[in-house]
Design an enzyme around this catalytic site. Structure first.
Site, PDB file in Angstrom:
ATOM      1  N   LYS A   1      -9.358   3.224  -2.875  1.00  0.00           N
ATOM      2  CA  LYS A   1      -9.403   2.351  -1.551  1.00  0.00           C
ATOM      3  C   LYS A   1     -10.989   2.718  -1.081  1.00  0.00           C
ATOM      4  CE  LYS A   1      -7.260   1.419   2.840  1.00  0.00           C
ATOM      5  NZ  LYS A   1      -6.034   1.528   3.740  1.00  0.00           N
TER       6      LYS A   1
ATOM      7  N   GLU B   1       0.777  -1.254   0.025  1.00  0.00           N
ATOM      8  CA  GLU B   1      -0.275   0.141   0.096  1.00  0.00           C
ATOM      9  C   GLU B   1       0.863   1.224  -0.036  1.00  0.00           C
ATOM     10  OE1 GLU B   1      -2.361   0.311   3.486  1.00  0.00           O
ATOM     11  OE2 GLU B   1      -3.771   2.060   2.629  1.00  0.00           O
TER      12      GLU B   1
ATOM     13  N   CYS C   1      -5.484  -2.953   1.448  1.00  0.00           N
ATOM     14  CA  CYS C   1      -5.601  -3.300   3.226  1.00  0.00           C
ATOM     15  C   CYS C   1      -6.894  -3.532   3.660  1.00  0.00           C
ATOM     16  CB  CYS C   1      -4.946  -2.255   3.650  1.00  0.00           C
ATOM     17  SG  CYS C   1      -3.810  -2.472   5.165  1.00  0.00           S
TER      18      CYS C   1
END
Lengths: 538, 538
Positions: B111, B44, B147
């Site tokens: 994200k 990330e 994540c």
């Protein structure tokens, strides 16, 4: 449509639900009995104080807060009360405001705009509310909002469109220089645009690094401030609404900027020291401008009898420093001690001699002096239960011109967010009231007095350059290129920025201090220590 | 549908975009040339490191990161590269992943799940993405997640439903004890439920208080781990996908818990010291268990030649403490110094005598001893450019059983998140490899040795009680009532909780240390200092 609305600009203690409940109950009774109010409005999250930070993750704490509102409602049934609390609804937590009346919860609003920038972490705790909330009292329709809601365009207008005659807003809006003008401007513009009067109630008091400055106000539907409470002091006032229009009332004048800054620092010190139960404060008085200002602030905050100064001369301390420090302690009427640091410095020098053999003197030896002072001050603090006030300013904190565990030692750093130039201005302002700081302290070149004939400008750009560069780099995130393009010397910009970049580790261990700028250190500016970012390439 | 996917478990430097870009380029070339990979997946926010904190508010930094991805794409056109970066789109910033191929950006994902709890502040910086993102390579359809996305139910399944054959996930998932099992379990369950293989790539390395433990893995569509990279070390590996199914590859065994904890501490020390450019480390070696463990950790992290120990006995130091400390320094082969603190203590005592006249000895005198040691250690640290490691453990940090600017002084506190009982276990673990800590250090009752015949249990509940109470109160937010109900002595619970409550001010000034529990101090547990909350009523 006639209403008397009380604004409760009262202090609240973070975490102390019992004490806050009592304040709410007493204030509401006062508003009903003495002011004949129909409604009293309190600041944001009244019941728990603001900001409660990770206390909000404790289920026992939340449960206690949720129970408290019913107890309050029962205690004062005869006036409508608007208070803030963390509302638990299933597994969700909201930053809510409730209307209590006749012993019950009449209405409830959930904050829609949750700030998650600067010092604010509300999205860490709360879920976003989705509706506006209206309630009726004496024929008037009132809308509820909470703090950040009114900083976002649309929510005030949304309430008007839904039918509100008057908008109430509960706030915990921390002080920084100029914030009050910004606050009134934004609210007044929206009040005028939506054609709705706004009742703005703010918290007052210091809480760790934040000072809430009060200055609650009422704007009419033309966007004019028709009532304003004082800055920095508790005040419960009532404003008459006739046909839902606020009638002109007292408008406390706004302080000049310099005076507001000074008051914020005084309040921040007073509340930190008293709320944390200290017997008073001590500080090292060097004869320099920083400790001179902190001493004056501490005396104004706590009273001369609660403050103690310690002069700790070394071989590098000039005679005038000692003279000026003593003069000032006497002028302010504080007890002071003189403890030369030489014996301790000598002891450490001898103890370290075998290890340091063959090395040259450098900042290590300067730091030893500063740390000997730190040990003495902390010993006196420990022995008496008086908090040690750290005297470093924001310019020093920015560039790391301070010794960890030395002059940085202490429980609270009042002028940590005050630039060196502002230190001078505040000293002059304080002297303009009653002269307590010797003129020589203001006019002589600043020096750490840790080496022979040392002055700050040996190591740092001149403060008129340095402070402007720091403000641009730290508060406005400007790049080195932008700052140089604005006319600053590349060498000064390079020096300042590289020092800021590499001193985050010192700032991370510094005591808390009072935020007075748009971006302070501490919980406001969150930088990594380990970082390859360089604001300037060298 | 055949693919070779490389997992780049590589370290990245927060803020150093140039160095990170170079790492990406070199890793991608290696994957192409040495591993014959078609695609390489990085962690990330690869380009800027994680967590970059408020660097993300700097426009120059973001612009540099946005430019970097094009430079990377051009440099390595012949392999598909998936990297993370902060994507600026108008006035919005996203935590994004891009696919680079043939010199261009092929695809981009934003994200969706932004963690804003614990150590994470992603909603402070980023706007939520709203769509999943698929791209095709060698006939296979790949989905992208980042994540937190995979910790929320639904996003993996969403990708499968949209047509993905394989899911890639870029992570910066920090270590705490047991986290790796949690991580694999959650991902494997979702992989199985959605019937899709998942490629999980994690960062490796220490960054301030966090350690990223690597242990990247691939789960097949039955939820079985078919490949696992090592914990705590960089590794670039390739996994074959035939008909979009991962073929079994090497699975590094998972360390036992105690070994993982130890490795995390070693890596955290090594990266903090080296990334911040220190010449080595020094520490005070008391003959007690805490400094014994920190010395062993430091030697394992940096090598014996980079570590220096300082013995600073006082009149209260027992002979066996000195013996054990020397034995240990010799066993580990580190340079050590002996500097008795008496001369400095005596100097301060005499300097303070006029001020302290008529007072009784109390903790003030104990603190003076601890602070004399702090001054000595910091002087040696300053002179040599070696970082001072603080040796306090989590139990002490919790209850404030430590002296600010004394034994709390230092740049980094390796065992700050390690409870006293775990300190013992880690010492025994280290001795089980090669004995370096004298048995007597492990078996004798712990003492601060700041007063005659002092032992910790004079002031604190026994550690087996204390640590369990602290874990419940601090890590699990249990109430005093709950802890007492679980069988702990009310007196011990009361003592422990009231100490935790009132020592936040010390923790706020402590050096950073390595997170190894679900809730560490520092950026993880954010409590107010000024607080009326009392976990227990006294």
């Amino acid at each position: 449509m006639n209403l008397k609305i009380a604004l409760a600009q009262t202090p609240f203690l973070v975490g102390n639900i019992a004490a806050n409940s009592q304040t709410i109950i007493e204030s509401a009774r006062y508003a009903k009995q003495q002011l004949n109010a129909d409604l009293i409005v309190f600041p944001e999250l009244t019941v728990i104080g603001y900001p409660a930070e990770d206390l909000l993750l404790r289920t026992d704490f939340i449960a206690q807060a949720n129970n408290a509102i019913y107890a309050i409602a029962e205690q004062v049934p005869d006036i409508a009360i608007v208070i803030g609390y963390p509302e638990q609804a299933g597994d969700k937590l909201y930053n809510s405001a409730v209307v209590l009346h006749h012993g019950a919860v009449v209405s409830s609003y959930r904050k829609q705009a949750l700030p998650n920038y600067g010092v604010f972490d509300e999205q860490r705790y709360f879920v976003v509310g989705e509706h506006c909330c209206l309630f009726e009292l004496n024929g008037a329709v009132l809308g509820l909002t909470i703090c950040e809601d009114v900083w976002q365009a649309g929510i005030i207008a949304q309430n008007k469109q839904a039918g509100a005659d008057i908008l109430l807003t509960l706030n915990a809006s921390p002080f920084h220089a100029g914030k009050i003008y910004q606050r009134e401007q934004i609210v007044c513009e929206q009040a005028k645009a939506a054609q709705i009067p706004v009742v703005y109630v703010n918290q007052v008091g210091g809480q760790d690094e934040l000072v809430f400055d009060g200055a609650s106000f009422v704007a009419n539907q033309n966007g004019e401030v028709v009532f304003r409470a004082k800055e920095f002091v508790p005040q419960i006032s009532v404003v008459d609404f006739i046909d839902a229009q606020p009638q002109p009332a007292e408008r406390a004048p706004l302080y000049k900027q310099i005076s507001s800054d000074y008051q914020a620092l005084v309040l921040g010190i007073r509340d930190y020291v008293t709320k944390n139960g200290f017997q008073g404060a001590i500080l090292g008085l060097s004869g320099g401008i920083d400790s001179a200002l902190v001493l004056a602030l501490a005396v104004d905050a706590l009273g001369a009898d609660k403050v103690e100064a310690v002069l700790m001369p070394s071989r590098y301390t000039q005679t005038m420093s000692n003279e000026d420090a003593q003069w000032q302690a006497q002028a302010l009427g504080v007890k002071y001690h003189i403890i030369p640091i030489e014996p301790a410095v000598k002891a450490f020098t001898q103890m370290l001699a075998p290890v340091f053999v063959g090395t040259k003197n450098d900042t290590t030896e300067e730091n030893i002096q500063a740390r000997c002072r730190g040990v003495l001050l902390m010993a006196m603090s420990n022995k008496q239960g008086k908090i040690l006030l750290t005297t470093g300013n924001k310019s020093e904190m920015s560039v790391g011109y301070a010794t960890l565990y030395g002059d940085m030692a202490g429980g609270f750093a009042p002028i940590k967010d005050v630039s060196k130039l502002l230190v001078y201005k505040l000293a002059q302002y304080r002297n303009s009231l009653v002269p307590v700081i010797p003129e020589r302290v203001i006019t002589r070149p600043p020096s750490a007095e840790l080496a022979p004939d040392q002055i700050d400008e040996d190591s740092l750009p001149p403060y008129d350059q340095l402070d402007a560069i720091l403000e641009r780099y730290i508060e406005y995130d400007q790049t080195a290129q932008e700052i140089i393009a604005a006319g600053f010397s590349p060498a000064h910009v390079e020096r300042a920025i590289s020092l800021v970049d590499r001193n985050e580790y010192k700032r991370r261990q510094s005591p808390p201090g009072i935020k007075i700028t748009p971006r302070s250190f501490g919980r406001d500016r969150r930088y990594p220590i380990t970082s390859g970012y360089r604001g300037i390439n060298r």
